[in-house]
Motif scaffolding. Structure first.
Motif, PDB file in Angstrom:
ATOM      1  N   THR A  14       0.816  -1.208   0.000  1.00 33.99           N
ATOM      2  CA  THR A  14       0.000   0.000   0.000  1.00 33.99           C
ATOM      3  C   THR A  14       0.854   1.264   0.000  1.00 33.99           C
ATOM      4  O   THR A  14       0.526   2.252  -0.675  1.00 33.99           O
ATOM      5  CB  THR A  14      -0.962  -0.002   1.196  1.00 33.99           C
ATOM      6  OG1 THR A  14      -1.733  -1.211   1.174  1.00 33.99           O
ATOM      7  CG2 THR A  14      -1.907   1.185   1.133  1.00 33.99           C
ATOM      8  N   THR A  15       1.978   1.254   0.734  1.00 32.53           N
ATOM      9  CA  THR A  15       2.829   2.453   0.738  1.00 32.53           C
ATOM     10  C   THR A  15       3.339   2.762  -0.665  1.00 32.53           C
ATOM     11  O   THR A  15       3.350   3.931  -1.088  1.00 32.53           O
ATOM     12  CB  THR A  15       4.036   2.302   1.691  1.00 32.53           C
ATOM     13  OG1 THR A  15       4.787   1.143   1.353  1.00 32.53           O
ATOM     14  CG2 THR A  15       3.606   2.247   3.126  1.00 32.53           C
ATOM     15  N   TYR A  16       3.742   1.734  -1.408  1.00 33.15           N
ATOM     16  CA  TYR A  16       4.247   1.962  -2.762  1.00 33.15           C
ATOM     17  C   TYR A  16       3.126   2.416  -3.701  1.00 33.15           C
ATOM     18  O   TYR A  16       3.364   3.235  -4.591  1.00 33.15           O
ATOM     19  CB  TYR A  16       4.927   0.701  -3.304  1.00 33.15           C
ATOM     20  CG  TYR A  16       6.315   0.493  -2.753  1.00 33.15           C
ATOM     21  CD1 TYR A  16       7.433   0.982  -3.417  1.00 33.15           C
ATOM     22  CD2 TYR A  16       6.506  -0.168  -1.549  1.00 33.15           C
ATOM     23  CE1 TYR A  16       8.713   0.808  -2.891  1.00 33.15           C
ATOM     24  CE2 TYR A  16       7.784  -0.350  -1.015  1.00 33.15           C
ATOM     25  CZ  TYR A  16       8.873   0.138  -1.691  1.00 33.15           C
ATOM     26  OH  TYR A  16      10.134  -0.035  -1.169  1.00 33.15           O
ATOM     27  N   MET A  17       1.922   1.890  -3.513  1.00 33.32           N
ATOM     28  CA  MET A  17       0.790   2.331  -4.335  1.00 33.32           C
ATOM     29  C   MET A  17       0.476   3.803  -4.095  1.00 33.32           C
ATOM     30  O   MET A  17       0.284   4.574  -5.039  1.00 33.32           O
ATOM     31  CB  MET A  17      -0.440   1.465  -4.041  1.00 33.32           C
ATOM     32  CG  MET A  17      -0.373   0.068  -4.612  1.00 33.32           C
ATOM     33  SD  MET A  17      -1.869  -0.881  -4.220  1.00 33.32           S
ATOM     34  CE  MET A  17      -1.655  -2.314  -5.295  1.00 33.32           C
ATOM     35  N   VAL A  18       0.440   4.197  -2.825  1.00 33.60           N
ATOM     36  CA  VAL A  18       0.169   5.603  -2.492  1.00 33.60           C
ATOM     37  C   VAL A  18       1.249   6.504  -3.082  1.00 33.60           C
ATOM     38  O   VAL A  18       0.953   7.543  -3.697  1.00 33.60           O
ATOM     39  CB  VAL A  18       0.078   5.794  -0.961  1.00 33.60           C
ATOM     40  CG1 VAL A  18       0.053   7.283  -0.604  1.00 33.60           C
ATOM     41  CG2 VAL A  18      -1.157   5.099  -0.402  1.00 33.60           C
ATOM     42  N   LYS A  19       2.502   6.103  -2.927  1.00 35.44           N
ATOM     43  CA  LYS A  19       3.616   6.890  -3.475  1.00 35.44           C
ATOM     44  C   LYS A  19       3.475   7.043  -4.986  1.00 35.44           C
ATOM     45  O   LYS A  19       3.639   8.138  -5.537  1.00 35.44           O
ATOM     46  CB  LYS A  19       4.947   6.212  -3.136  1.00 35.44           C
ATOM     47  CG  LYS A  19       6.196   7.010  -3.538  1.00 35.44           C
ATOM     48  CD  LYS A  19       7.449   6.298  -3.043  1.00 35.44           C
ATOM     49  CE  LYS A  19       8.692   7.169  -3.205  1.00 35.44           C
ATOM     50  NZ  LYS A  19       9.067   7.417  -4.607  1.00 35.44           N
ATOM     51  N   SER A  20       3.158   5.947  -5.674  1.00 39.16           N
ATOM     52  CA  SER A  20       3.022   5.972  -7.131  1.00 39.16           C
ATOM     53  C   SER A  20       1.915   6.921  -7.576  1.00 39.16           C
ATOM     54  O   SER A  20       2.092   7.719  -8.502  1.00 39.16           O
ATOM     55  CB  SER A  20       2.745   4.548  -7.646  1.00 39.16           C
ATOM     56  OG  SER A  20       2.545   4.537  -9.032  1.00 39.16           O
ATOM     57  N   ILE A  21       0.787   6.854  -6.899  1.00 37.91           N
ATOM     58  CA  ILE A  21      -0.356   7.702  -7.280  1.00 37.91           C
ATOM     59  C   ILE A  21      -0.041   9.178  -7.037  1.00 37.91           C
ATOM     60  O   ILE A  21      -0.255  10.036  -7.909  1.00 37.91           O
ATOM     61  CB  ILE A  21      -1.628   7.292  -6.497  1.00 37.91           C
ATOM     62  CG1 ILE A  21      -2.076   5.881  -6.897  1.00 37.91           C
ATOM     63  CG2 ILE A  21      -2.755   8.291  -6.765  1.00 37.91           C
ATOM     64  CD1 ILE A  21      -3.168   5.309  -6.003  1.00 37.91           C
TER      65      ILE A  21
END
Length: 490
Positions: A117-124
């Motif tokens: 989830t942290t990487y998804m948030v960062k990507s978005i």
């Protein structure tokens, strides 16, 4: 700086000397003390900082912060506080100039899903122009710099050091994993989170060096929601209400339930050799279709969590969809293309709960066979080995038992424990101690439609044996096996 500057948000008692003393450095590591340092005495699991007061005084420490009675030489200021871990957190924030107050801090807690989830948030968020720092299980990311992680949530001094570097690098946001241990040990004390997220809760991290029982585990998870403005929670998790019992923040929810503020509906699995994914419809607070290149229900939850967060940054639906399609996390259902006939993936699943969740998810894709390749870490609970063996025996069609991080144990003894668990089932297995040879066996015996999971190591790039870490990366082992076969990773 004056000691009073570091203590300004703490209640304390001056036992000896003056709080107006000038100090040069702040540390809780006696090896790093230099003349003029303020040394915070932490009572740790291995050693107690209070035992080093005389030593740090000889090195020139100007002040010691204690929670126990100590004897310090004249000329050393002694400050007493109720909890030195809490004091270290607030003093560290002051030492670095309160950098968290210049960032929007997003904290994610839960048994599973934090890293992805942290990487998804960062990507978005980066897709719409934010500059985002990241602190987590795999690494800390600051601008173009990656720092390998030793703890999911670092010590408080390190957190604020990273925050300061992020501010200096132009970051306006940071997304971080917040472990129950980190919360229990006050590593995030004093940080006001813009958003706190609860993913889920399972019975893990219970033991003498972690949480005394499940109630304590739940209580520690709930601490995050007493220090954030907005809490976003998985309403489908059975422990959601317990974790939020003492929450002081506004609350929003996500999940599959009709009660969720942000819901996932019309879930569809996507499968072809070498590729597994999922698509679904987002409804409630937002309304659009999304597809991600990571399989399973938990991937729906992870991406839905990221959407729930990024909604508060006014990210358009199209940008969210585009970022989720390319978000990847090393060692979390990481597909490695080796064949047109079967699918191979690397995953960090290293306990029974995570392995069971992964195998149950992959079963939904109707594979020809589910094949697991895994071992267990040495000097850890033997129960975990029995449980992982039993889970694989029940849910996988074939298991290749191998070595992980044996540490100070004999690899074969660990393998024997896993076999004890698997023989409680009718599961078929073989044991190959050498991890590269185990991977070779799985690849050479792959059948059309198979899904092969290399579990346990994930993002790790080493094997720990007798106190020494040797280079070992599942990706490198795969490449070596293929090269020796005359093929290549694609």
């Amino acid at each position: 700086m004056r000691l009073t500057d570091l203590l300004e948000r703490l209640e304390y008692e001056v036992v000896q000397g003056s709080e107006k003393a000038e100090v040069t450095e702040l540390t809780n590591d006696s090896r790093k003390v230099v003349p003029g340092s303020a040394f915070v005495c932490i009572s740790g699991a291995v050693s107690d900082g209070h035992a080093y007061v005389k030593e740090v005084a000889e090195k020139g420490a100007k002040a010691v912060i204690v929670e126990k009675q100590v004897e310090a030489p004249d000329g050393v200021t002694v400050i007493h506080v109720d909890d030195t871990r809490y004091a270290l957190a607030l003093m560290s924030a002051a030492y670095f100039g309160y950098p968290a107050e210049q960032l929007k801090v997003i904290g994610i807690t839960g048994t599973k899903g934090k890293t992805t989830t942290t990487y998804m948030v960062k990507s978005i968020l980066e897709g719409v122009g934010h500059k985002v720092g990241l602190i987590g299980t795999i690494e800390t990311l600051i601008g173009g710099k990656a720092i390998p992680a030793s703890n999911t949530t670092p010590e408080s001094f390190t957190i604020h050091k990273y925050f300061k570097e992020m501010v200096d690098a132009g970051c306006d946001c940071v997304v971080m994993e917040v472990s129950s241990q980190g919360l229990m040990l006050h590593r995030t004390a004093g940080i006001e989170f813009e958003i706190g997220i609860f993913t889920n809760l399972g019975e893990d991290h219970i033991g003498p060096n972690e949480h005394k029982d499940f109630e304590d585990y739940k209580r520690c998870k709930g601490i995050l929601f007493t220090q954030c403005r907005l809490g976003i929670a998985n309403v489908d998790d059975r422990w959601f209400e317990d974790v939020f019992r003492n929450a002081t923040c506004r609350t929003e929810t996500f999940g599959f339930s009709e009660k969720a503020d942000l819901r996932a509906t019309d879930v569809e699995h996507i499968s072809r050799p070498g590729y597994l994914g999922v698509k679904y419809h987002v409804s409630g607070l937002m309304d659009f279709d999304v597809e991600i290149d990571i399989p399973g229900e938990f991937s729906v939850y992870n991406s839905l969590t990221a959407i729930a967060v990024c909604r508060h940054f006014d990210v358009p639906a199209e940008e969210i969809k585009k970022a989720l399609k390319v978000a990847k996390v090393k060692g979390r259902i990481e597909m490695v293309k080796v064949s047109d006939d079967f699918t191979l993936m690397i995953d960090y699943a290293h306990n029974a709960m995570s392995l069971e969740s992964l195998l149950a998810t992959l079963r939904d894709y109707d594979p020809g066979r589910l094949v697991t390749v895994f071992g267990c870490g040495g000097n850890r609970s033997r129960t975990r080995r029995f449980e992982m063996g039993e889970v694989s025996g029940k849910l996988a069609d074939f298991t290749v038992i191998t070595s992980d991080n044996p540490r100070f144990e004999e690899p074969q003894a660990i393998i024997d424990d896993i076999i004890t668990g698997i023989e409680r089932t009718d599961g078929k297995y073989t044991a190959i101690c050498d991890r590269k040879e185990a991977i070779r066996y799985a690849i050479e015996n792959g059948r059309p439609g198979d899904v092969i999971i290399l579990a346990g190591k994930g993002h790790e790039t080493y094997q720990e044996i007798k106190g020494v870490k040797y280079d070992m990366d599942d990706r490198v082992l795969i490449a070596e096996v293929l090269e020796e076969q005359g093929a290549h990773v694609r």
